[in-house]
Design an enzyme around this catalytic site. Structure first.
Site, mmCIF file in Angstrom:
data_model
loop_
_atom_site.group_PDB
_atom_site.id
_atom_site.type_symbol
_atom_site.label_atom_id
_atom_site.label_comp_id
_atom_site.label_asym_id
_atom_site.label_seq_id
_atom_site.Cartn_x
_atom_site.Cartn_y
_atom_site.Cartn_z
ATOM 1 N N LYS A 1 -7.587 56.810 1.711
ATOM 2 C CA LYS A 1 -6.909 55.931 0.754
ATOM 3 C C LYS A 1 -6.438 54.709 1.532
ATOM 4 O O LYS A 1 -5.676 54.820 2.479
ATOM 5 C CB LYS A 1 -5.721 56.627 0.081
ATOM 6 C CG LYS A 1 -5.127 55.781 -1.038
ATOM 7 C CD LYS A 1 -3.995 56.479 -1.756
ATOM 8 C CE LYS A 1 -3.581 55.678 -2.987
ATOM 9 N NZ LYS A 1 -3.375 54.258 -2.713
ATOM 10 N N HIS B 1 0.848 -1.193 0.000
ATOM 11 C CA HIS B 1 0.000 0.000 0.000
ATOM 12 C C HIS B 1 0.885 1.245 0.000
ATOM 13 O O HIS B 1 1.876 1.308 0.740
ATOM 14 C CB HIS B 1 -0.909 0.014 1.232
ATOM 15 C CG HIS B 1 -1.903 -1.111 1.247
ATOM 16 N ND1 HIS B 1 -3.258 -0.899 1.139
ATOM 17 C CD2 HIS B 1 -1.744 -2.469 1.357
ATOM 18 C CE1 HIS B 1 -3.897 -2.055 1.180
ATOM 19 N NE2 HIS B 1 -2.997 -3.033 1.318
#
Length: 794
Positions: free
Chosen positions: A503, A126
């Site tokens: 800003k 696996h």
């Protein structure tokens, strides 16, 4: 029991066998491991030795977990992760840190290693979906769906679901291949050759849940065993990095010696499908070769259409399957004029060791805004970059082939269904997008410059710049820009004719809301939606409204002041897990300061004050939507207020100004409290001392009429993560010559490493020197939201 068996077998005095130059004691070869069929250990080892050429590519560089039956499959088995002391030293190990301990896994990368697994009766091998890369766990290289039949479900039902999985993967641009697991079900694999829009496990889960929704009587995506009876469980969790799956060609510990068998999709479609025994798998391999190599070898189709010796085209044995030179050298492209039955142009991009190819009937577009059909064809070998000649008329693609143009390219975005790149050829140059519209049909689009953008997002339609009424919001609008002015310019603004806003130190973005969903786009047209999932709530919060919003994506510090430094941790991320971690630590907000469209009506011709009024009314009905208040008083007072609050500066807007997408005029003015400049990185100096492994300073430039003008170097303001990102990125952009328009002084170019100026950054500085260099610069960060073409002197 397991260690005792190891000791007996390895210490046996029987003669050793040499395989791949390694001596192995293969003992007790007549021991029966499968009593029902009488299959012995010797037969198992012989199978593993013969199937090794096909099996090893799926084991190589993957830590192996073993499932062992030392006394045969009718006795107890055990899982084994740790490489036992009896395994020879020539078997490489790789250490993986688990929650409770570190485990040294074996890496099986040779026929001798496979034979050793057989000797140890490790019947099932696996492996993970990821591989070891440079001594560390790498990313997943493949996707897998484990189709597990519940009680009362046949393999044929799994096959039906496998075909449905294939359809979903194909729609996502992924090629897939089936493997009957050798146990009960079917595995469907897909090679991850493109970037997914989420982590592999999440991507697979999404498909599994959709299948369960489409076929509620047949499919479940729920792991609870009580939900599996009578259904096929689509196990998506195998894609979790901690999970493993039995490797293709591995034996299984069943009553009969079945194996995980690669199959052709035509077999999956047939009734009578069954699991295969190892001898059947071996016989198929002997006669037909490795089905997986044909599936994974992207040049298989290319070769199958051509006959060696009958065409002058290059005929390599096999593709490099992702092991090309993409990460080390410049990537190449070629355009070939092909005088076949119908004249067309073949466009090819180097990617993953092959040339990804399209046929463009009308040729690659040369003017911005032009769309051309591009039909994707089979991948071609890299040697095809220099091919020109005549293909015989009786061969595939018969006709004359001439090189129209070639050169290098820089990938900007390479995602499923959408590619963005910049070509650097002799005849064809500039940024392009390829957008998948259906199956093998793509749209090829030359991306417009900063004043002509945006990029289409798909479907073959040009984004519109709508200024009239619409039933749906316009897509791809570029924001209006403000002109930078000094502070004393505010004195010239007529009282009562201007409004003032803060800003914000963030990323400019346009938000499109339709059908309760928010899409965010940068000023350059890049889709930012997935990068800021914590802003998705805005879509449903606006309910049934359809709107286009203009604003700034920001992060706030402990004092509720926008922090560009913190926002840097959110920029440029692609992997879902990283994005989610950053979102939790540095949550984003969307400061909305204008509205361009609402519920079928374009507002762009309306006055600024009228748009603000509509925006304020919308915000009142949408809990949580942030619309920063305008500042009171004149420009000087507004600027003082911004300084007191630690803001970046202010923006002044004429009260009667319409919204002009992509334009920078006099009706919007910005004034900054700190001098900043967007820059292009043209080179760097390697670091010393603590920075010996990264960079010391960046060599900066700003484009002007003569080319890239050198403005100085910056060596401060970098975080550790910024240094790591810059070092990695700049190495990919290295070049031999200076990109600057004028030759640098010896002291400026000392130890310099030149790079192609594609990276946009931002610096803060005190002033310009008389020589045109920045004084006391500090690095503020990369600006992936800006294009190099947008960089200009502030």
């Amino acid at each position: 029991m397991g260690e005792t068996a190891d000791s007996k077998e390895v210490d046996s005095a029987m003669p050793a066998t040499t395989i791949d130059g390694h001596r192995l004691n293969l003992t007790h070869l007549d021991k029966v491991l499968y009593p029902d069929t009488g299959t012995s250990k010797g037969e198992v080892i012989e199978y593993l030795k013969e199937i090794a050429p096909a099996m090893l590519p799926h084991l190589s560089q993957r830590p192996v977990t073993r499932k062992r039956w030392p006394d045969g499959v009718d006795s107890d088995f055990f899982f084994e992760r740790q490489a036992p002391p009896s395994i020879p030293k020539w078997v490489r190990r790789f250490s993986v840190r688990h929650q409770d301990r570190a485990v040294d896994y074996p890496l099986v990368d040779s026929t001798a290693g496979l034979a050793l697994m057989g000797q140890l009766a490790a019947l099932e091998l696996h492996v993970s979906q990821w591989t070891v890369v440079k001594g560390r766990p790498g990313l997943a290289t493949r996707l897998i769906f484990d189709l597990d039949p519940g009680e009362g479900v046949e393999l044929y039902d799994c096959a039906r679901v496998a075909l449905a999985v294939r359809e979903h993967l194909t729609a996502s641009g992924l090629s897939s291949y089936p493997v009957t697991s050798g146990s009960k079900g079917i595995h469907v694999y897909a090679e991850l050759t493109t970037t997914l829009d989420s982590e592999p496990s999440q991507f697979a889960q999404k498909i599994a849940k959709q299948l369960a929704k489409d076929w509620p009587d047949l499919v479940t995506a729920t792991m609870a065993k009580t939900e599996r009876s009578g259904k096929v469980f689509v196990d998506w969790s195998q894609n979790n990095p901690a999970k493993t799956t039995v490797a293709p060609y591995s034996l299984r510990g069943r009553a009969e010696p079945t194996a995980a068998a690669p199959r052709d999709w035509s077999e999956i479609e047939q009734k009578g499908l069954r699991q295969l025994r190892f001898d059947e798998v071996l016989e198929r391999y002997r006669s037909d070769g490795d089905l997986l190599s044909k599936s994974l070898d992207s040049l298989h189709t290319y070769r199958s259409k051509r006959h060696r010796g009958q065409t002058p085209e290059p005929m390599p044995e096999q593709s490099t399957n992702g092991q090309g030179s993409d990460s080390v050298e410049e990537l190449s492209f070629v355009i070939q004029e092909h005088h076949a039955t119908n004249l067309h142009w073949d466009f090819r991009l180097e990617h993953d060791g092959v040339l990804v190819s399209w046929a463009v009937p009308k040729g690659v577009p040369t003017k911005p805004g032009t769309n051309r059909l591009a039909v994707q064809t089979e991948d071609h070998p890299l040697d095809y970059r220099t091919f020109s000649g005549t293909i015989p008329e009786d061969q595939y693609g018969g006709g004359r082939v001439e090189i129209f143009d070639s050169g290098s390219y820089v990938p900007i975005k390479w995602e499923t269904g959408k590619l963005v790149f910049e070509l650097h050829g002799d005849r064809i140059r500039g940024q392009y997008a390829l957008i998948n519209t259906k199956a093998d049909h793509w749209l090829m689009h030359k991306i417009k410059k900063a004043d002509e953008r945006p990029i289409p997002s798909g479907g073959g339609e040009q984004p519109s710049r709508v200024t009239t009424e619409h039933s749906a919001p316009p897509h791809g609008l570029e924001p209006m820009f403000a002109t930078l002015r000094p502070a004393d310019y505010l004195e010239t603004l007529a009282a009562g004719e201007w409004s003032f806003e803060g800003k914000w130190d963030g990323i400019r973005a346009v938000g499109e809301v339709f059908d309760g969903k928010l899409r965010l786009y940068s000023r350059s047209g890049l889709d930012l939606t997935s990068t800021y999932p914590d802003l998705a709530w805005i879509g449903p919060a606006l309910g049934e409204h359809a709107a286009v919003l203009d604003g700034e994506i920001v992060t706030l510090d402990a004092h509720d002041v926008t922090s560009f430094a913190a926002l840097q941790n959110r920029m440029g991320l692609r992997r879902t897990a990283a994005i989610e971690r950053a979102a939790e630590k540095y949550p984003a907000e969307f400061f909305v300061f204008d509205i361009l469209f609402l519920d079928g009506t374009s507002l762009m011709k309306k006055k600024y004050l009228d748009r603000r009024r509509v925006l304020d009314e919308l915000a009142a009905t949408c809990e949580g939507l942030t619309v920063p208040a305008r500042l009171n008083g004149n420009g000087e007072r507004a600027l003082d207020e911004s300084r007191r609050r630690g803001w970046e500066g202010i923006v002044a807007k004429r009260n009667d100004s319409p919204y002009l997408p992509a334009q920078r005029g006099r009706s919007w003015v910005k004034v900054k409290n700190q001098r900043t400049q967007e820059v292009l990185v043209g080179g760097y100096r390697p670091g010393k001392g603590a920075r010996a492994d990264s960079l010391g300073s960046l060599l900066l430039g700003v484009p002007d009429e003569d080319g890239l003008r050198y403005i100085g170097r910056v060596g401060t303001g970098f975080t550790e993560s910024a240094l790591e990102t810059l070092s990695r990125t700049l190495k990919r952009l290295s070049r031999k010559t200076s990109p600057f328009s004028a030759e640098l002084k010896p002291s400026e170019r000392k130890d310099a490493v030149w790079v192609t100026p594609r990276l946009v950054g931002e610096i803060a500085f005190t002033e310009w020197t008389t020589a045109g260099l920045v004084r006391h610069p500090t690095w503020r960060g990369l600006r992936p939201d800006k294009d190099p073409d947008e960089v200009r002197f502030e």
